[in-house]
Scaffold this motif. Structure first.
Motif, PDB file in Angstrom:
ATOM      1  N   LEU A 112      -5.238  14.016  -4.644  1.00 50.33           N
ATOM      2  CA  LEU A 112      -5.942  12.741  -4.689  1.00 50.33           C
ATOM      3  C   LEU A 112      -5.332  11.856  -5.775  1.00 50.33           C
ATOM      4  O   LEU A 112      -4.860  12.355  -6.799  1.00 50.33           O
ATOM      5  N   PRO A 113      -5.322  10.550  -5.574  1.00 46.40           N
ATOM      6  CA  PRO A 113      -4.770   9.668  -6.612  1.00 46.40           C
ATOM      7  C   PRO A 113      -5.638   9.703  -7.867  1.00 46.40           C
ATOM      8  O   PRO A 113      -6.848   9.900  -7.812  1.00 46.40           O
ATOM      9  N   ASP A 114      -4.977   9.501  -8.969  1.00 45.02           N
ATOM     10  CA  ASP A 114      -5.654   9.497 -10.260  1.00 45.02           C
ATOM     11  C   ASP A 114      -6.584   8.282 -10.341  1.00 45.02           C
ATOM     12  O   ASP A 114      -6.247   7.188  -9.891  1.00 45.02           O
ATOM     13  N   GLU A 115      -7.751   8.460 -10.925  1.00 45.71           N
ATOM     14  CA  GLU A 115      -8.726   7.369 -11.038  1.00 45.71           C
ATOM     15  C   GLU A 115      -8.161   6.194 -11.836  1.00 45.71           C
ATOM     16  O   GLU A 115      -8.426   5.027 -11.537  1.00 45.71           O
ATOM     17  N   ARG A 116      -7.356   6.488 -12.837  1.00 44.41           N
ATOM     18  CA  ARG A 116      -6.749   5.437 -13.657  1.00 44.41           C
ATOM     19  C   ARG A 116      -5.867   4.528 -12.807  1.00 44.41           C
ATOM     20  O   ARG A 116      -5.910   3.302 -12.925  1.00 44.41           O
ATOM     21  N   ILE A 117      -5.103   5.123 -11.907  1.00 43.53           N
ATOM     22  CA  ILE A 117      -4.220   4.342 -11.035  1.00 43.53           C
ATOM     23  C   ILE A 117      -5.043   3.459 -10.101  1.00 43.53           C
ATOM     24  O   ILE A 117      -4.730   2.283  -9.887  1.00 43.53           O
ATOM     25  N   LEU A 118      -6.111   4.008  -9.573  1.00 38.97           N
ATOM     26  CA  LEU A 118      -6.968   3.225  -8.680  1.00 38.97           C
ATOM     27  C   LEU A 118      -7.591   2.043  -9.423  1.00 38.97           C
ATOM     28  O   LEU A 118      -7.674   0.932  -8.880  1.00 38.97           O
ATOM     29  N   ARG A 119      -7.999   2.244 -10.652  1.00 40.93           N
ATOM     30  CA  ARG A 119      -8.579   1.144 -11.445  1.00 40.93           C
ATOM     31  C   ARG A 119      -7.536   0.055 -11.704  1.00 40.93           C
ATOM     32  O   ARG A 119      -7.837  -1.133 -11.656  1.00 40.93           O
ATOM     33  N   GLU A 120      -6.295   0.455 -11.983  1.00 36.20           N
ATOM     34  CA  GLU A 120      -5.222  -0.522 -12.202  1.00 36.20           C
ATOM     35  C   GLU A 120      -4.942  -1.325 -10.930  1.00 36.20           C
ATOM     36  O   GLU A 120      -4.687  -2.535 -11.003  1.00 36.20           O
TER      37      GLU A 120
END
Length: 137
Positions: free
Chosen positions: A121-129
């Motif tokens: 799964l993609p990292d939450e930090r990347i999704l927020r960016e």
């Protein structure tokens, strides 16, 4: 027939049902003594999703399927269910449900989609960016 311990007459077939415990069929009897789902060795996660395939309509004529198989098919008819939901809905142990699902999968009556492993799964930090970048547009 009489009960050997009390000498009280009992009805035919009543010895297979206990009013407090329910049906007295052991889980290994439902699976034919098997503990693993089929020769493919598929392991069903609790959150794996089970969907009926197009051939499930012919499951009514399949004499190799037992009542537990048919109960799982009926639970999946309205919508896709997880393995845990099927176990709860059929009131069967998860191990039994896994073996029965293996039978349905082998016969082509069901399909299983496995959840994405957390590592993929993609990292939450990347999704927020990404969200912040979209808002900046």
């Amino acid at each position: 027939m009489t009960d050997e311990t009390t000498g009280v007459p009992r009805e035919q077939g009543i010895q297979w049902y206990d009013s407090e415990a329910g049906p007295l069929v052991r889980p290994y009897a439902m699976t034919g003594g098997r503990t693993k789902p089929g020769p493919t060795g598929i392991r069903f996660d609790l959150i794996a999703l089970v969907t009926l395939s197009a051939s499930a309509s012919g499951a009514d004529d399949d004499r190799a399927l037992g009542p537990e198989h048919r109960a799982l098919i009926e639970l999946c008819r309205p919508e896709t269910q997880s393995v845990a939901e099927l176990a709860a809905g059929a009131d069967l142990p998860v191990g039994v449900v896994r073996v029965l699902l293996g039978d349905l999968l082998e016969r082509g009556h069901a399909t299983v989609s496995r959840p994405v492993p957390p590592a993929q799964l993609p990292d939450e930090r990347i999704l927020r960016e990404v969200i912040e970048g979209l808002r900046a547009l």
